[in-house]
Design a protein around this motif. Structure first.
Motif, PDB file in Angstrom:
ATOM      1  N   THR A  30      11.329  -5.695 -15.909  1.00 14.65           N
ATOM      2  CA  THR A  30      10.581  -4.541 -15.427  1.00 14.65           C
ATOM      3  C   THR A  30      10.723  -3.441 -16.469  1.00 14.65           C
ATOM      4  O   THR A  30      11.218  -3.676 -17.572  1.00 14.65           O
ATOM      5  CB  THR A  30      11.097  -4.097 -14.041  1.00 14.65           C
ATOM      6  N   ASN A  31      10.272  -2.245 -16.149  1.00 10.96           N
ATOM      7  CA  ASN A  31      10.607  -1.083 -16.970  1.00 10.96           C
ATOM      8  C   ASN A  31      11.045   0.040 -16.037  1.00 10.96           C
ATOM      9  O   ASN A  31      10.932  -0.068 -14.812  1.00 10.96           O
ATOM     10  CB  ASN A  31       9.462  -0.675 -17.907  1.00 10.96           C
ATOM     11  N   TYR A  32      11.578   1.106 -16.602  1.00 12.97           N
ATOM     12  CA  TYR A  32      12.147   2.164 -15.762  1.00 12.97           C
ATOM     13  C   TYR A  32      11.116   2.765 -14.811  1.00 12.97           C
ATOM     14  O   TYR A  32      11.390   2.991 -13.633  1.00 12.97           O
ATOM     15  CB  TYR A  32      12.731   3.263 -16.638  1.00 12.97           C
ATOM     16  N   ALA A  33       9.940   3.061 -15.329  1.00 16.15           N
ATOM     17  CA  ALA A  33       8.931   3.741 -14.509  1.00 16.15           C
ATOM     18  C   ALA A  33       8.501   2.876 -13.328  1.00 16.15           C
ATOM     19  O   ALA A  33       8.353   3.350 -12.201  1.00 16.15           O
ATOM     20  CB  ALA A  33       7.719   4.124 -15.366  1.00 16.15           C
ATOM     21  N   ALA A  34       8.317   1.577 -13.576  1.00 13.08           N
ATOM     22  CA  ALA A  34       7.914   0.674 -12.500  1.00 13.08           C
ATOM     23  C   ALA A  34       9.036   0.502 -11.482  1.00 13.08           C
ATOM     24  O   ALA A  34       8.787   0.462 -10.271  1.00 13.08           O
ATOM     25  CB  ALA A  34       7.499  -0.668 -13.080  1.00 13.08           C
ATOM     26  N   TYR A  35      10.268   0.435 -11.962  1.00  8.73           N
ATOM     27  CA  TYR A  35      11.387   0.257 -11.035  1.00  8.73           C
ATOM     28  C   TYR A  35      11.567   1.499 -10.159  1.00  8.73           C
ATOM     29  O   TYR A  35      11.813   1.380  -8.956  1.00  8.73           O
ATOM     30  CB  TYR A  35      12.677  -0.041 -11.789  1.00  8.73           C
ATOM     31  N   LEU A  36      11.399   2.669 -10.754  1.00  7.31           N
ATOM     32  CA  LEU A  36      11.548   3.901  -9.982  1.00  7.31           C
ATOM     33  C   LEU A  36      10.430   4.039  -8.946  1.00  7.31           C
ATOM     34  O   LEU A  36      10.667   4.503  -7.822  1.00  7.31           O
ATOM     35  CB  LEU A  36      11.548   5.114 -10.912  1.00  7.31           C
ATOM     36  N   ARG A  37       9.232   3.628  -9.310  1.00  7.83           N
ATOM     37  CA  ARG A  37       8.118   3.629  -8.345  1.00  7.83           C
ATOM     38  C   ARG A  37       8.455   2.759  -7.138  1.00  7.83           C
ATOM     39  O   ARG A  37       8.202   3.152  -5.991  1.00  7.83           O
ATOM     40  CB  ARG A  37       6.853   3.113  -9.029  1.00  7.83           C
ATOM     41  N   ASP A  38       9.023   1.585  -7.378  1.00  3.97           N
ATOM     42  CA  ASP A  38       9.298   0.643  -6.303  1.00  3.97           C
ATOM     43  C   ASP A  38      10.623   0.935  -5.598  1.00  3.97           C
ATOM     44  O   ASP A  38      10.852   0.439  -4.480  1.00  3.97           O
ATOM     45  CB  ASP A  38       9.327  -0.783  -6.868  1.00  3.97           C
ATOM     46  N   ASN A  39      11.501   1.700  -6.243  1.00  2.16           N
ATOM     47  CA  ASN A  39      12.820   2.004  -5.679  1.00  2.16           C
ATOM     48  C   ASN A  39      13.151   3.474  -5.868  1.00  2.16           C
ATOM     49  O   ASN A  39      14.036   3.835  -6.641  1.00  2.16           O
ATOM     50  CB  ASN A  39      13.900   1.134  -6.346  1.00  2.16           C
TER      51      ASN A  39
END
Length: 250
Positions: A240-249
């Motif tokens: 994943t990447n940070y931005a996508a992970y933060l969006r989902d979590n």
């Protein structure tokens, strides 16, 4: 990066920037654009590929010059971030969500400037975390570096009322890459990553780009090997990447 078979023949080429979060200093990108346009365009393509795969680009912004932000005054902090954001927009064609601070150096005023500029997250070292609390609690627990749960993002509530999210990277594995010659063997690199995976959540590392090939010859090939293992869902590891992970979590 080149992927080789057992006889040293090239089997594939991997643009590592398509598969991980990354940042470049704007002054370095300015030089790269002129000195090596092909590589420069691969960097831009890496961000676009991440956005196509995850809905969020891989690139993070970086402080415009490599200054230690807590040592700067408020006006200099604001200028460094404003210049960095404008440069990022001009190159990547979008607003950045994350920003890397030089040497991950931070203080409350720096985080205030980031939040005011619309940056939603940054990445820090676990030794920079003093205490944590549940979101709905004021019962703070002091933590040592090795006690920080680095598998989740944290919310920093700022004096102004704004907030910013922070990821604390995995210190031991990051240190092993930089100082324990972990990049000498791609399979060994992979096994160290797998052994450090949390049961749930994110394993993420922070390392200097020059580690891969400059500090350690062929280090970029070890990185490409590790990234490529996820293409086949080895050990059920997903990228994943940070931005996508933060969006989902959040």
């Amino acid at each position: 990066a080149r992927r080789l078979d057992g006889k040293g023949r090239i089997t594939s080429l991997v643009n590592c920037y398509e598969w991980l979060s990354f940042n470049f200093g704007p002054t370095l990108l300015r030089w790269l654009e002129r000195a090596d346009p092909a590589t420069y365009n691969r960097v831009l393509q890496g961000d676009k590929a991440g956005a196509a795969r995850l809905g969020k680009g891989n690139a993070m912004a970086q402080v415009y010059h490599h200054i230690i932000m807590p040592l700067a005054g408020r006006l200099d902090k604001e200028a460094e971030i404003a210049w960095a954001l404008e440069d990022f927009r001009a190159r990547f064609g979008r607003d950045p969500e994350g920003l890397w601070l030089s040497e991950s150096a931070a203080d409350l005023e720096t985080l205030e400037v980031l939040a005011e500029a619309g940056i939603t997250f940054t990445v820090l070292a676990p030794r920079q975390c003093r205490a944590v609390a549940d979101l709905d609690s004021q019962e703070w627990t002091e933590v040592a570096e090795h006690e920080v749960d680095v598998s989740r993002p944290y919310l920093v509530e700022l004096p102004s009322g704004r907030s910013i999210s922070v990821f604390f990277y995995d210190g031991p594995v990051s240190q092993a890459i930089a100082f324990e010659r972990l990049l000498e063997d791609g399979e060994g690199f992979w096994q160290r990553i797998v052994s450090a995976l949390p049961q749930n959540g994110l394993l993420h590392l922070a390392t200097d780009g020059e580690t891969y090939g400059h500090h350690f010859k062929f280090g970029e090939m070890a990185l490409a090997f590790v990234l490529s293992q996820t293409f086949f869902n080895r050990d059920e590891v997903e990228l994943t990447n940070y931005a996508a992970y933060l969006r989902d979590n959040p």
